[in-house]
Motif scaffolding. Structure first.
Motif, short mmCIF file in Angstrom:
data_model
loop_
_atom_site.label_atom_id
_atom_site.label_comp_id
_atom_site.label_asym_id
_atom_site.label_seq_id
_atom_site.Cartn_x
_atom_site.Cartn_y
_atom_site.Cartn_z
N LEU A 1 -3.32 -3.62 -0.63
CA LEU A 1 -3.79 -2.14 -0.80
C LEU A 1 -2.91 -1.38 -1.40
CD1 LEU A 1 -4.44 -1.84 3.21
CD2 LEU A 1 -6.18 -1.91 1.40
N THR B 1 -8.51 4.97 -0.34
CA THR B 1 -9.10 3.63 -0.28
C THR B 1 -9.74 3.63 1.21
OG1 THR B 1 -7.29 2.44 -1.40
CG2 THR B 1 -8.63 0.92 -0.12
N VAL C 1 -5.24 5.42 3.17
CA VAL C 1 -6.04 4.16 3.48
C VAL C 1 -6.91 4.83 4.69
CG1 VAL C 1 -6.36 2.01 3.95
CG2 VAL C 1 -4.76 2.42 2.52
#
Ligand SMILES: [Fe+2]
Length: 347
Positions: free
Chosen positions: A42, A2, A48
């Protein structure tokens, strides 16, 4: 992974990494607000990567997320570094290999064309080392470095590359640049390896714009013709000049489109950031032609269409043109000047 963009909305509006998600947390993180990323949802099963402009505040964001148990990283150098990230895609032709070198963030496409043991480079937009190494890995010696025109969206590295490679710098014949080069005129042919490349003058985007035709098989169109659009005629031009350039561009395009329909078009820019997928951004001239055929029905139609669709003027282009005409790089950080997406096309 992400990708989490934490910049202010006005920064993101200028350009962003496709597929990234956005949360406006820059100021809050910078001021030490412990709640800055609270409530940001998230996925926990993948890494991430946080992004800001220069890669400092994104580090704070990554630390916060790390404390929440996420596998979080910060993109070192931020969007400035993204501006210089690149990848390649290769196309094998009969006598030559075309290595497309893509500046992902900006969508600038440059080329190393290798034939036997020699190569030419077209529209170098990354530091010379990149091209020298890619060519050396393939056993190619760079003989010529060419630009399709005086660029307005990125700093040309062609002069520096020609110096570093001991190659000849070939530029369209013009009086704009203030440094030595070998001019190439319309119809002139440059042999290298088992191949030959021929200059085809294609003014309009700029008056010196030139396309390069390789072995009757491929056409490097710079910012004259894209896969699904054409070059903007208005940069550094008054409205009257832009109209005149658009008219000239119409005739250049008509000329290029007379080449065989199976000619592979390799443009100077991509409309989307090129993925790291090794797939060349190129298309047969016949397909490109079909896509813009409606625009080219007549000179009048073309002028009406193109002048109505001029995209926003890119930031810093005057300074970039100035530096490209001088043949110098800015002192300090070039990525500051080059930040932002490309706006060379009308599509
Ligand atoms: Fe351009």
């Amino acid at each position: 992974m992400t990708v989490l963009d934490i910049r202010a909305p006005e920064e993101r509006a200028q350009w962003f990494i496709p597929g990234s998600i956005h949360v406006n947390a820059y100021n809050a993180l910078k001021s030490g607000d412990a709640q800055a990323l609270k409530g940001v949802d998230l996925p926990t099963d993948q890494p991430v990567v946080t992004i800001c402009n220069a890669g400092n505040v994104s580090q704070v964001a990554a630390e916060r997320l790390h404390k929440r148990g996420l596998n979080a990283f910060s993109l070192r150098g931020g969007m400035k570094a993204w501006s210089l990230a690149w990848n390649t895609a290769e196309t094998k032709l009969q006598k030559a290999n075309v290595l497309q070198v893509r500046r992902t963030g900006k969508g600038c496409l440059s080329y190393i064309v290798g034939s036997a043991s020699e190569a030419v480079v077209i529209d170098a937009s990354l530091k010379p080392d990149v091209y020298l190494r890619l060519a050396a890995d393939r056993g190619w010696t760079i003989r010529y470095v060419l630009d399709t025109h005086v660029h307005a969206d990125h700093l040309s590295r062609s002069r520096a590359l020609a110096d570093a490679a001991g190659a000849t710098l070939l530029l369209p014949n013009q009086k704009r640049v203030a440094f030595p080069f070998t001019p190439v005129a319309d119809g002139e042919t440059v042999p290298f390896g088992r191949s030959r490349i021929t200059a085809l003058s294609s003014p309009g985007h700029t008056m010196e714009s030139t396309s390069y035709y390789l072995d009757g098989q491929a056409l490097f169109t710079g910012d004259t013709l894209f896969i699904s659009g054409v070059g903007r005629p208005d940069l550094d031009a008054s409205p009257d000049e832009a109209r005149e350039r658009a008219r000239v561009l119409y005739h250049s395009l008509r000329r290029l489109l007379e080449l065989p329909a199976d000619t592979l078009v390799f443009p100077g820019h991509a409309s989307e950031p090129p993925a790291f997928d090794r797939k060349p951004i190129a298309e047969r001239l016949g397909q490109v032609s079909a896509r813009i055929a409606a625009w080219l029905r007549s000179e009048g139609d073309f002028l009406a269409t193109i002048l109505d669709r001029i995209p926003p003027t890119p930031p810093n282009y005057l300074r970039i043109v100035e530096l490209n005409e001088a043949g110098t790089m800015p002192e300090g950080d070039a990525s500051e000047l080059e930040a932002g997406a490309n706006h060379c096309a009308v599509s």
